[in-house]
Design an enzyme around this catalytic site. Structure first.
Site, short mmCIF file in Angstrom:
data_model
loop_
_atom_site.label_atom_id
_atom_site.label_comp_id
_atom_site.label_asym_id
_atom_site.label_seq_id
_atom_site.Cartn_x
_atom_site.Cartn_y
_atom_site.Cartn_z
N ARG A 128 -58.65 22.45 -8.96
CA ARG A 128 -59.51 23.08 -7.96
C ARG A 128 -58.69 23.65 -6.80
NH1 ARG A 128 -64.50 19.95 -5.43
NH2 ARG A 128 -62.93 18.35 -5.11
N ARG A 172 -57.22 20.64 -1.81
CA ARG A 172 -57.73 19.58 -0.93
C ARG A 172 -56.78 18.38 -1.01
NH1 ARG A 172 -64.17 19.08 -2.02
NH2 ARG A 172 -63.60 16.89 -1.78
N LYS A 212 -71.50 19.96 -7.30
CA LYS A 212 -72.51 20.18 -6.25
C LYS A 212 -72.30 21.54 -5.58
CE LYS A 212 -71.27 16.34 -4.19
NZ LYS A 212 -70.25 15.83 -5.14
N ARG A 265 -62.43 7.78 -4.56
CA ARG A 265 -63.68 8.49 -4.23
C ARG A 265 -64.76 8.16 -5.25
NH1 ARG A 265 -61.47 14.35 -4.33
NH2 ARG A 265 -63.65 14.96 -4.12
N ARG A 293 -75.30 10.22 1.98
CA ARG A 293 -74.50 9.63 0.91
C ARG A 293 -74.56 8.10 0.93
NH1 ARG A 293 -68.87 12.23 -0.86
NH2 ARG A 293 -69.87 14.06 -0.08
P1 G5P Z 1 -67.14 16.30 -0.41
O1 G5P Z 1 -66.45 17.53 -0.03
O2 G5P Z 1 -68.61 16.24 -0.36
P2 G5P Z 1 -67.28 15.21 -3.08
O3 G5P Z 1 -66.25 14.23 -3.50
O4 G5P Z 1 -68.64 14.68 -2.94
O5 G5P Z 1 -66.61 15.90 -1.84
P3 G5P Z 1 -66.59 17.53 -4.39
O6 G5P Z 1 -65.21 17.03 -4.72
O7 G5P Z 1 -66.70 18.56 -3.34
O8 G5P Z 1 -67.51 16.35 -4.09
P4 G5P Z 1 -68.44 18.95 -6.07
O9 G5P Z 1 -68.83 19.78 -4.91
O10 G5P Z 1 -69.48 18.09 -6.70
O11 G5P Z 1 -67.18 18.05 -5.77
O12 G5P Z 1 -67.81 19.85 -7.21
P5 G5P Z 1 -67.39 21.41 -7.21
O13 G5P Z 1 -66.40 21.70 -6.14
O14 G5P Z 1 -68.58 22.27 -7.33
O15 G5P Z 1 -66.65 21.44 -8.64
C1 G5P Z 1 -65.42 20.78 -8.80
C2 G5P Z 1 -64.43 21.71 -9.52
O16 G5P Z 1 -64.90 21.92 -10.85
C3 G5P Z 1 -64.32 23.12 -8.90
O17 G5P Z 1 -62.98 23.53 -9.01
C4 G5P Z 1 -65.22 23.99 -9.80
O18 G5P Z 1 -64.77 25.33 -9.85
C5 G5P Z 1 -65.04 23.30 -11.15
N1 G5P Z 1 -66.16 23.37 -12.07
C6 G5P Z 1 -67.49 23.37 -11.80
N2 G5P Z 1 -68.23 23.40 -12.92
C7 G5P Z 1 -67.33 23.42 -13.95
C8 G5P Z 1 -67.46 23.44 -15.36
O19 G5P Z 1 -68.55 23.47 -15.93
N3 G5P Z 1 -66.30 23.41 -16.08
C9 G5P Z 1 -65.06 23.39 -15.50
N4 G5P Z 1 -63.98 23.37 -16.26
N5 G5P Z 1 -64.91 23.37 -14.17
C10 G5P Z 1 -66.01 23.38 -13.40
O20 G5P Z 1 -66.60 15.11 0.48
C11 G5P Z 1 -65.24 14.94 0.72
C12 G5P Z 1 -65.01 13.74 1.60
O21 G5P Z 1 -65.66 13.97 2.87
C13 G5P Z 1 -66.23 12.76 3.37
C14 G5P Z 1 -65.76 11.65 2.42
O22 G5P Z 1 -64.54 11.16 2.87
C15 G5P Z 1 -65.59 12.42 1.10
O23 G5P Z 1 -64.74 11.77 0.19
N6 G5P Z 1 -67.70 12.89 3.40
C16 G5P Z 1 -68.55 11.94 3.81
N7 G5P Z 1 -68.34 10.67 4.28
C17 G5P Z 1 -69.43 9.92 4.60
N8 G5P Z 1 -70.70 10.37 4.44
C18 G5P Z 1 -70.96 11.64 4.00
N9 G5P Z 1 -72.23 12.06 3.87
C19 G5P Z 1 -69.85 12.47 3.66
N10 G5P Z 1 -69.75 13.73 3.19
C20 G5P Z 1 -68.43 13.97 3.04
MG MG Z 2 -68.14 19.95 -2.92
#
Ligand code: G5P
Ligand code: MG
Length: 227
Positions: free
Chosen positions: A138, A171, A20, A182, A99
């Site tokens: 990451r 993180r 995302k 998660r 979410r």
């Molecule tokens: P977050 O921060 O919203 P998540 O778990 O939804 O966390 P996250 O982990 O941030 O999502 P993302 O944003 O979907 O993942 O992914 P990203 O960071 O872009 O990519 C992940 C990794 O893969 C990076 O290192 C990137 O460089 C790499 N990557 C990307 N594409 C590729 C690819 O093609 N190949 C490879 N090899 N690598 C790649 O929420 C965190 C916590 O906050 C709370 C909750 O506790 C949650 O768990 N929270 C909420 N709680 C309640 N309601 C809500 N609305 C909440 N929002 C947050």
């Molecule tokens: Mg994210």
């Protein structure tokens, strides 16, 4: 760079690590008129500033649990209001909020009051086995929310943010145990949330094993709808 004719109000859904944040960064480069906010980034800034909300949120995040709806709704609706996004013509993208179905309903009723509406929700559908490895590699720059991956998009200097040179951190929720929790939370909450947006006719799904495969599909959806 492209310009959009109609106001775009987007939500990106997807499992932890589905990309995302990565897709948001790319979309902002492609469509400079879009502003974005990530609920996770806002929470991490609260934690790093040691605010009351940050102290409360950090316990939930470290356990891989969702923050209670009321807290996250207040944080995000204040952000929308403070940044003057609550207008019919504004163009923005939400990453990670809403979410739960309850969060979605409250957001809709807030937007309704301002004659505004979410008009495209996109789920990033990435196989589970692909994302665990991404998470373990990451590193993040908390003040900006920039994300790196040691293989996919490494920082120019190991351990430093490309733009500011400030230190990158891991993180606390990026480890196998918390990641499993998660992912489980995601599976439980996503069904009702997707049903809610599907009933509104605004849900789309893009699938792929890499962000390079997903990005052109996402861009096409946006161009078709708002250009
Ligand atoms: P977050 O921060 O919203 P998540 O778990 O939804 O966390 P996250 O982990 O941030 O999502 P993302 O944003 O979907 O993942 O992914 P990203 O960071 O872009 O990519 C992940 C990794 O893969 C990076 O290192 C990137 O460089 C790499 N990557 C990307 N594409 C590729 C690819 O093609 N190949 C490879 N090899 N690598 C790649 O929420 C965190 C916590 O906050 C709370 C909750 O506790 C949650 O768990 N929270 C909420 N709680 C309640 N309601 C809500 N609305 C909440 N929002 C947050
Ligand atoms: Mg994210």
């Amino acid at each position: 760079m492209s310009q959009l004719i109609k106001p775009a109000r987007l939500l990106l859904l997807g499992a932890p690590g589905s990309g995302k944040g990565t897709q948001t960064t790319r979309l902002l480069k492609q469509f400079p008129a879009i502003s974005s906010v990530s609920s996770g980034d806002l929470l991490r800034k609260e934690i790093s500033s040691k605010t009351q909300l940050g102290l409360l949120a950090s316990g939930y995040i470290q356990e891989g649990k969702l923050i209670p709806d009321e807290l996250i709704i207040n944080l995000l609706t204040s952000y929308l209001s403070n940044n003057k996004w609550l207008t019919p013509k504004s163009t923005w993208l939400l990453d990670g909020f809403p979410r739960t179905q309850n969060q979605a309903k409250v957001l809709d009723s807030t937007l309704d009051k301002f004659n505004s509406k979410l008009n495209l929700v996109v789920e990033l559908n990435v196989p589970e086995e692909v994302i665990l490895e991404r998470i373990e590699n990451r590193f993040v720059h908390v003040p900006s929310g920039r994300v790196y991956n040691l293989q996919y998009n490494p920082p120019k200097i190991l351990g430093k943010d490309d733009i500011t040179g400030e230190p990158l951190t891991k993180r606390p929720d990026d480890n196998i145990e918390v990641f499993a929790k998660r992912l489980q939370e995601y599976k439980v909450t996503m069904g009702p949330l997707k049903d809610y947006y599907e009933n509104q006719g605004i849900l789309k799904v893009v699938s792929g094993e890499t962000s390079d495969i997903i990005f052109p599909k996402l861009k096409e959806l946006i161009v078709n709808k708002f250009d």
